[in-house]
Design a protein around this motif. Structure first.
Motif, short mmCIF file in Angstrom:
data_model
loop_
_atom_site.label_atom_id
_atom_site.label_comp_id
_atom_site.label_asym_id
_atom_site.label_seq_id
_atom_site.Cartn_x
_atom_site.Cartn_y
_atom_site.Cartn_z
N VAL A 192 0.80 -0.96 -0.08
CA VAL A 192 -0.09 0.30 -0.21
C VAL A 192 1.11 1.21 -0.07
O VAL A 192 1.70 1.49 0.87
N VAL A 193 0.67 1.97 -1.00
CA VAL A 193 1.37 3.24 -1.21
C VAL A 193 0.83 4.36 -1.00
O VAL A 193 -0.25 4.75 -1.49
N ASP A 194 1.27 5.32 0.01
CA ASP A 194 0.72 6.63 0.25
C ASP A 194 1.19 7.82 -1.12
O ASP A 194 2.54 7.69 -1.03
N VAL A 195 0.41 8.13 -1.93
CA VAL A 195 1.06 8.87 -3.09
C VAL A 195 1.79 9.92 -2.75
O VAL A 195 2.86 10.36 -3.08
N ALA A 196 1.42 10.79 -1.86
CA ALA A 196 1.56 11.99 -1.44
C ALA A 196 2.99 11.89 -0.65
O ALA A 196 3.99 12.60 -1.20
N SER A 197 3.29 10.82 0.04
CA SER A 197 4.35 11.09 0.85
C SER A 197 5.55 9.86 0.35
O SER A 197 6.72 9.77 0.62
N GLY A 198 5.00 9.02 -0.48
CA GLY A 198 5.80 7.84 -0.91
C GLY A 198 5.94 6.95 0.28
O GLY A 198 6.64 5.79 -0.20
N LYS A 199 5.35 6.74 1.06
CA LYS A 199 5.39 5.79 2.29
C LYS A 199 4.72 4.41 1.82
O LYS A 199 3.67 4.54 1.13
N VAL A 200 5.76 3.37 1.92
CA VAL A 200 5.14 2.00 1.43
C VAL A 200 4.98 1.18 2.45
O VAL A 200 5.86 0.96 3.39
N SER A 201 3.99 0.18 2.51
CA SER A 201 3.98 -0.68 3.66
C SER A 201 3.45 -2.19 2.86
O SER A 201 2.62 -2.08 2.04
N TRP A 202 4.18 -3.38 3.25
CA TRP A 202 3.74 -4.57 2.48
C TRP A 202 2.98 -5.42 3.37
O TRP A 202 3.29 -5.40 4.73
N ALA A 203 2.20 -6.29 2.88
CA ALA A 203 1.62 -7.34 3.26
C ALA A 203 1.88 -8.50 2.69
O ALA A 203 1.38 -8.58 1.46
N GLY A 204 1.90 -9.79 3.35
CA GLY A 204 2.04 -10.98 2.51
C GLY A 204 0.98 -11.58 2.14
O GLY A 204 0.22 -12.10 3.30
N VAL A 205 0.50 -12.09 1.09
CA VAL A 205 -0.66 -12.86 0.64
C VAL A 205 -0.36 -13.63 -0.33
O VAL A 205 -0.16 -13.24 -1.61
#
Length: 405
Positions: free
Chosen positions: A232-245
């Motif tokens: 999931v990417v926050d477009v404004a900040s560029g922060k990214v968090s990953w979830a394994g599925v």
């Protein structure tokens, strides 16, 4: 008389009683599903009101007596149509929905019996109103507003996501990702991206025996489980968090995620008890129940919920005299409420109208075109020319990408 009233007056009443499916119904369903599998889940949407009567002329024949075919360019009110263009060269839009881009798919060999699919995109230039070829990208998702697109470079999985200015054609910013990405989708407000992560290219093909005796051709590779999860990417900040599925037990190598209507969850296709079954996940990758208003939706119907959330676009249910009809359901109960003309419902124009693929009248084979349809009406107003179906299954014709204005 306003635009809405003009449309209501111009469009005919719904066909009286439904008849049995026409000959070849199953073949056409398979053709539609083949195209759906190659098509990316899209966010429905953009545009304005409709006035199409002045330039429409009735086309009377056995397969399309309630069809309306504009002569030349249809540019009436806020409907922009080019029924003489396939693939389109100039802007196509209606109501809330704009054709933001389209792509074709070809094959690049990896070995004698392995290959990958490679897309070529044509992107709408919002300044010129024309579609321009751009060979730099393997995957494009257009944000609401038609100003920005998220792009992936040619080799998948990609190590970064580009934010492309559609007016200038320049990448304004690159967002690096920790895991290789193969698919993208914006949230409905354009503030977030869900990027599906893969260990290998999600567009794999294998050389196998074809549908006719003594023939072979390229098929999507089966039994490949290469999806690893989503970021999931926050477009404004560029922060990214990953979830394994991990991948579901399906044959498709591409199993992309997309956001729920409110952006709080993501979903992807799974094998289930009916066609189009989807599983929802929270943003940490945990399986959760579908939201109440998305419980009866299908992953393979791009239009999904109406703008007001009261109606759900569903799949093909019948054919009558060469015309196709898809169901409109109550999203909370799944009860069928009405039908809309069209073999595949792609995007909502407003709370009563949609853009759909529908076969051209008078054709014995499936040769679809983009049309504007109204719930409860037999009318289908062409927006594009006819999409010719290539002989080889692996050569996908131009595939539309819609985005919200």
């Amino acid at each position: 008389m306003n635009a809405e009233e003009l449309v209501r007056e111009a469009l005919r009443e719904q066909a009286a009683e439904q008849g049995p499916p026409a000959p070849g119904f199953a073949d056409r369903v398979l053709a539609v599903r083949r195209r759906r599998r190659a098509r990316r889940l899209v966010s429905a949407a953009v545009g304005a009101a409709v006035v199409a009567v002045a330039v429409g002329v009735p086309l009377l024949d056995e397969g399309g007596k309630h069809d309306v075919r504009p002569a030349g360019v249809l540019n009436s009110g806020d409907v922009k149509a080019h029924p003489d263009q396939s693939p389109p060269r100039d802007l196509i839009a209606a109501g809330r929905s704009t054709l933001a881009a389209y792509y074709t798919t070809g094959i690049v060999r990896r070995s004698a019996d392995r290959a990958v699919g490679l897309r070529t995109y044509w992107l709408l230039n919002p300044g010129t109103g024309r579609y321009e070829k751009d060979t730099r990208w393997s995957y494009v998702a257009v944000a609401p507003g038609l100003r920005t697109a998220a792009v992936l470079e040619r080799t998948l999985p990609a190590a970064r996501i580009g934010l492309l200015d559609l007016a200038t054609g320049e990448v304004e910013r690159w967002i690096p990702v920790d895991r290789g990405v193969g698919g993208l989708a914006f949230s409905s407000d354009g503030r977030k991206l869900v990027a599906t992560t893969y260990d290998d290219s999600p567009d794999q093909y294998e050389w196998r025996v074809g549908p006719k005796p003594g023939t072979s051709t390229w098929f999507p590779r089966s039994g490949v489980r290469i999806r690893t999860g989503f970021e999931v990417v926050d477009v404004a900040s560029g922060k990214v968090s990953w979830a394994g599925v991990s991948a579901d037990r399906v044959e498709n190598s591409r199993e992309d995620f997309a956001f729920s209507r409110d952006g709080a969850l993501v979903f992807a296709m799974i094998v289930g008890g009916r066609d189009g079954t989807e599983q929802f996940y929270d943003l940490r990758g945990r399986e959760v129940a579908a939201p109440a208003n998305e419980r009866y939706l299908r992953w393979d119907v791009g239009a999904r919920l109406s703008p007001d959330g009261r109606l759900a676009a569903w799949g093909l249910v019948r054919e009558r005299h060469g015309a196709s009809y898809s169901a409109i359901r109550d999203p909370l109960t799944g009860r069928r409420l009405a039908e809309a003309r069209g073999a595949e419902l792609l995007a909502w124009v407003d709370d009563k109208r949609l853009i759909a693929w529908e076969r051209a009248p008078g054709s014995t084979s499936y040769r679809p075109r983009l049309v504007l349809v109204t719930i409860g009406s037999d009318e289908a107003i062409p927006l594009s020319g006819v999409q010719e179906q290539p002989a080889e299954m692996f050569r996908q014709p131009w595939t539309p990408v819609f985005a919200e204005r």
